[in-house]
Design an enzyme around this catalytic site. Structure first.
Site, PDB file in Angstrom:
ATOM      1  N   HIS A 161       0.826  -1.220   0.000  1.00 26.38           N
ATOM      2  CA  HIS A 161       0.000   0.000   0.000  1.00 26.38           C
ATOM      3  C   HIS A 161       0.850   1.255   0.000  1.00 26.38           C
ATOM      4  O   HIS A 161       2.085   1.213   0.027  1.00 26.38           O
ATOM      5  CB  HIS A 161      -0.973  -0.014   1.184  1.00 26.38           C
ATOM      6  CG  HIS A 161      -0.339  -0.086   2.547  1.00 26.38           C
ATOM      7  ND1 HIS A 161       0.519   0.868   3.033  1.00 26.38           N
ATOM      8  CD2 HIS A 161      -0.466  -1.016   3.537  1.00 26.38           C
ATOM      9  CE1 HIS A 161       0.881   0.560   4.256  1.00 26.38           C
ATOM     10  NE2 HIS A 161       0.316  -0.591   4.586  1.00 26.38           N
ATOM     11  N   CYS A 169       2.593  -5.092   6.870  1.00 25.25           N
ATOM     12  CA  CYS A 169       2.325  -4.813   5.466  1.00 25.25           C
ATOM     13  C   CYS A 169       3.579  -4.239   4.801  1.00 25.25           C
ATOM     14  O   CYS A 169       4.626  -4.105   5.427  1.00 25.25           O
ATOM     15  CB  CYS A 169       1.158  -3.839   5.316  1.00 25.25           C
ATOM     16  SG  CYS A 169      -0.439  -4.554   5.807  1.00 25.25           S
TER      17      CYS A 169
END
Length: 232
Positions: A161, A169
């Site tokens: 992201h 992440c």
């Protein structure tokens, strides 16, 4: 009178929530709308990289190779969906943030970026982190090992992201996220492969799993080494 006011307030509150939900849904963008929004700028930035690699834009196949130790993501592409067609390195990105160390993800909250061979499951055009690409962790291998060890709560929601913060992440910054998102949408998620590696196993062939990692981590590294043979 008090009961009447309470009911009125309750009806007003429910109505407000309903209208807010409608407004949120109306303002949510689709994947195609994000491609329309960022596509021209992404093409302008990426076409020179594709041309230098001897490829045309957009690609028919993509592979993201994540090297956890140096926080780097390699973008490889091919102009043919055949697995016999060589892939070529198009661009290398610096990862802005990624938590954890070498070793696979085992449970929710361990802050580990997974390791292994994955796919892109879906694209989120309305991410809190600008744009995001969802990795299919836990995959079949992860679930099988968890069943053997009677582990539950494996975690999930592992994304590539935007922004520059991460808890398990892979945060790429907004511009890089736009590029990866648009290219993924144009190529199609079914044509994308993700190799999440502890380090560059092409050059560190003798890299060993951390002593705290499960014994089957060696199998992940063996599979990654075999997969990386196509990206040299």
């Amino acid at each position: 009178m008090g009961t009447r006011i309470t009911r009125t307030n309750r009806i007003f509150f429910i109505g407000f929530i309903f209208l807010a939900a409608l407004a949120s849904a109306a303002s949510a963008a689709t994947v195609q709308q994000r491609v329309n929004q960022y596509g021209a700028a992404v093409r302008a930035r990426m076409e020179p990289h594709f041309k230098a690699a001897g490829l045309t834009y957009p690609a028919a196949r993509l592979t993201f190779i994540v090297l956890k130790d140096v926080k780097r993501l390699e973008l490889w592409a091919g102009n043919n969906t055949s697995k016999d067609t060589p892939m070529r390195l198009v661009k290398t990105y610096d990862i802005k943030a990624a938590s954890g160390t070498a070793g696979p993800k085992l449970r929710e909250g361990d802050r580990q970026v997974p390791e292994g061979i994955y796919a892109i499951e879906s694209l989120n055009p309305n991410s809190r982190y600008h744009l995001s690409l969802r990795i299919n962790y836990p995959n079949t291998f992860d679930r099988a090992r968890a069943r053997e060890e009677r582990r539950a709560n494996l975690g999930g929601d592992i994304m590539i992201h935007g922004k520059a913060v991460s808890i398990g992440c892979i945060a790429m910054g907004d511009e890089a996220a736009e590029e990866l998102f648009v290219m993924a949408a144009q190529t199609g998620v079914k044509n994308i492969r993700v190799l999440l590696c502890p380090c560059d196993l092409r050059s560190q062939e003798n890299f060993l799993p951390p002593f705290t990692a499960p014994g089957w981590t060696a199998t992940i590294y063996k599979n990654l080494k075999l997969a990386l043979e196509d990206y040299k």
